[in-house]
Design a protein around this motif. Structure first.
Motif, short mmCIF file in Angstrom:
data_model
loop_
_atom_site.label_atom_id
_atom_site.label_comp_id
_atom_site.label_asym_id
_atom_site.label_seq_id
_atom_site.Cartn_x
_atom_site.Cartn_y
_atom_site.Cartn_z
N LEU A 115 122.29 126.80 46.27
CA LEU A 115 122.75 128.03 46.61
C LEU A 115 123.08 128.13 48.19
N ARG A 116 124.13 128.58 48.88
CA ARG A 116 124.20 128.32 50.17
C ARG A 116 124.38 130.02 50.89
N GLY A 117 124.63 130.87 50.03
CA GLY A 117 124.77 132.34 50.54
C GLY A 117 124.21 133.28 49.48
N PRO A 118 124.48 134.56 49.86
CA PRO A 118 124.10 135.62 48.74
C PRO A 118 124.74 135.56 47.46
N ALA A 119 126.08 134.80 47.39
CA ALA A 119 126.85 134.94 46.19
C ALA A 119 127.28 133.35 45.74
N ARG A 120 127.44 133.25 44.60
CA ARG A 120 127.89 132.05 44.14
C ARG A 120 128.62 132.08 42.88
N SER A 121 129.78 131.28 42.64
CA SER A 121 130.51 131.35 41.29
C SER A 121 129.49 130.27 40.15
N ALA A 122 128.98 131.07 39.26
CA ALA A 122 128.20 130.50 38.18
C ALA A 122 128.13 131.49 36.90
N ARG A 123 127.80 130.84 35.82
CA ARG A 123 127.64 131.45 34.66
C ARG A 123 126.23 131.83 34.31
N ALA A 124 125.32 131.76 35.49
CA ALA A 124 124.10 132.32 35.45
C ALA A 124 123.14 131.75 34.72
N GLY A 125 123.43 130.36 34.01
CA GLY A 125 122.51 130.06 33.04
C GLY A 125 122.15 130.82 31.96
N SER A 126 122.91 131.84 31.83
CA SER A 126 122.73 132.71 30.47
C SER A 126 123.94 132.76 29.61
N GLY A 127 124.92 132.03 29.80
CA GLY A 127 126.11 132.05 28.97
C GLY A 127 127.00 133.43 29.36
N LEU A 128 126.70 133.99 30.23
CA LEU A 128 127.55 135.17 30.81
C LEU A 128 128.44 135.00 31.76
N PRO A 129 129.90 135.68 31.66
CA PRO A 129 130.87 135.33 32.68
C PRO A 129 130.51 136.28 34.00
N LEU A 130 129.84 135.77 34.94
CA LEU A 130 129.34 136.42 35.94
C LEU A 130 130.54 136.30 37.27
N GLY A 131 131.20 135.17 37.55
CA GLY A 131 131.74 134.74 38.78
C GLY A 131 131.07 134.69 39.81
N ASP A 132 131.57 135.21 40.99
CA ASP A 132 130.87 135.26 42.11
C ASP A 132 129.94 136.44 42.33
N VAL A 133 128.56 136.18 42.32
CA VAL A 133 127.69 137.23 42.32
C VAL A 133 126.55 136.80 43.21
N ARG A 134 125.65 137.84 43.65
CA ARG A 134 124.36 137.58 44.29
C ARG A 134 123.49 136.87 43.28
N GLN A 135 122.44 136.34 44.12
CA GLN A 135 121.38 135.46 43.45
C GLN A 135 120.80 136.53 42.29
N GLU A 136 120.12 137.65 42.78
CA GLU A 136 119.61 138.64 42.14
C GLU A 136 120.24 139.25 40.86
N CYS A 137 121.70 139.20 40.89
CA CYS A 137 122.65 139.33 39.60
C CYS A 137 122.40 138.39 38.65
N ARG A 138 122.42 136.81 39.35
CA ARG A 138 122.01 136.02 38.01
C ARG A 138 120.68 135.99 37.61
N GLY A 139 119.67 136.39 38.47
CA GLY A 139 118.28 136.30 37.84
C GLY A 139 118.18 137.58 36.77
N LEU A 140 118.87 138.50 37.21
CA LEU A 140 118.90 139.87 36.26
C LEU A 140 119.33 139.33 34.86
N ALA A 141 120.76 138.62 34.90
CA ALA A 141 121.46 138.14 33.84
C ALA A 141 120.45 137.43 32.84
N ARG A 142 119.94 136.49 33.52
CA ARG A 142 118.95 135.58 32.71
C ARG A 142 117.93 136.22 32.15
N ALA A 143 117.34 137.21 32.83
CA ALA A 143 116.20 137.96 32.05
C ALA A 143 116.63 138.74 30.99
N ALA A 144 117.95 139.33 31.33
CA ALA A 144 118.43 140.10 30.08
C ALA A 144 118.87 139.55 28.76
#
Length: 359
Positions: A115-144
């Motif tokens: 991760l190089r910045g506050p946002a990154r294009s990813a599926r968050a390791g959760s199977g959810l279509p998140l796109g470019d989001v903050r790291q905290e958003c990806r973490g919340l998606a995984r927990a959900a």
């Protein structure tokens, strides 16, 4: 013979961690965090040190750390655990490293770039279509997706304390909610439980913020918040209530599907400075009701006034504004418009407004 004598199976460790066996196998393939030994040279058996490594992997990825970085840290945990309690017998076959040419059955791990910045294009390791989001958003998606309520609670508390209400709503809560909603729509009945649990924890965090904000500066007329009849989506109004509470502005929250008669009575009895009507879809937007509320006057004879009506939500789009109404473009604009009515400095734009909206 006790099955745990040589470690536990992949299925057992997955149940213990609250993830799928496919996720555990994909972590092994992509990041080399498989078991240190295999029973009979073939079958995966996870030792206590291996399990500690996977627990650390889960903890780090759930908090938003990219999987490649989490795997490096997790392997160090296993090394430390093996030093404390050696569990790898001599002569045992070690697992192979990550195989780049193997297919991963589940989109449980995004590409391994750091991760190089506050946002990154990813599926968050959760199977959810998140796109470019903050790291905290990806973490919340995984927990959900893992239905980890305590972790969601902790992450939302931290985000609100760190970034404030508006940024947390716009950059963390909303993208995660939208991703879960899109996944639910495309997966039949799957992920309904994820959406319900995530919504409940976000609602809890927002309501807590609304009641723990600074004391209301003055007992002036409130801002009335209500969903139009037939509208059940309250989270955006709960976010607005929390945002207004941060500004120490008085509010009255009436919640979902407020009947027209009840809304009319509330306006006449409380004499609000503004009325915010939320509509999620065009099918629920009641333009006649909005015009009626905007034309409702109250106060002493000769000095009667009417509330400003804010038409919030995508359901109101596509129609000309009636006099006395405004259509804010988002949470920040809504807070700015309402703050201006109380003489506070506006933090956003004025939004789309019709004649009389600034009265």
């Amino acid at each position: 013979m006790d099955d745990t004598a040589h470690g536990i199976t992949t299925g057992a460790v997955a149940r213990r961690l609250g993830v799928s066996p496919t996720t555990v196998r994909s972590w092994e393939r992509r990041y080399g965090i498989g078991p240190a030994v295999r029973a009979d040279g073939r079958h995966r058996r996870w030792s206590p040190a291996d399990v500690a490594m996977l627990e650390e992997m889960c903890r780090l990825t759930a908090s938003g750390v990219p999987p490649a970085e989490a795997a490096r840290a997790a392997r160090e945990v296993r090394k430390a655990a093996e030093v404390r309690s050696p569990a790898v017998p001599e002569g045992s076959a070690a697992t192979a490293g990550p195989a780049a040419d193997e297919a991963v059955a589940e989109p449980a791990a995004p590409p391994a770039e750091p991760l190089r910045g506050p946002a990154r294009s990813a599926r968050a390791g959760s199977g959810l279509p998140l796109g470019d989001v903050r790291q905290e958003c990806r973490g919340l998606a995984r927990a959900a997706v893992r239905l980890d309520g305590p972790l969601m609670e902790a992450m939302l508390r931290t985000a609100l304390a760190t970034y404030g209400l508006v940024a947390t709503w716009e950059e963390i809560m909303t993208p995660t909610l939208h991703a879960v909603g899109r996944k639910w729509e495309s997966s039949g009945d799957r992920y309904v439980e994820v959406e319900h649990l995530l919504s409940w924890h976000i609602s809890t965090a927002l309501r807590r913020a609304a009641v723990t904000g600074p004391s209301v500066a003055s007992p002036g007329p409130p801002t009335l918040l209500a969903c139009v009849p037939s509208e059940q989506h309250t989270l955006p109004l709960e976010a607005l209530a929390a945002g207004l509470a941060e500004q120490a502005l008085p509010t009255s929250m009436f919640g979902a599907a407020v009947p027209a008669e009840a809304l009319d009575a509330a306006v006449r009895r409380s004499g609000p400075a503004a009325v915010v009507l939320w509509s999620q879809a065009r099918s629920t937007a009641d333009h006649a009701l909005a015009r009626h509320i905007a034309g409702t006057t109250f106060g002493v004879r000769g000095a009667r006034t009417a509330p400003v009506v804010l038409l919030a939500g995508p359901g109101w789009r596509g129609r000309a504004l009636a006099p006395g109404t405004a259509r804010p473009g988002g949470l920040r604009e809504a807070i700015g418009l309402i703050s201006g009515l109380y003489g506070e400095s506006s933090s956003g734009n004025d939004g789309e407004r019709a004649g009389g909206a600034g009265a």
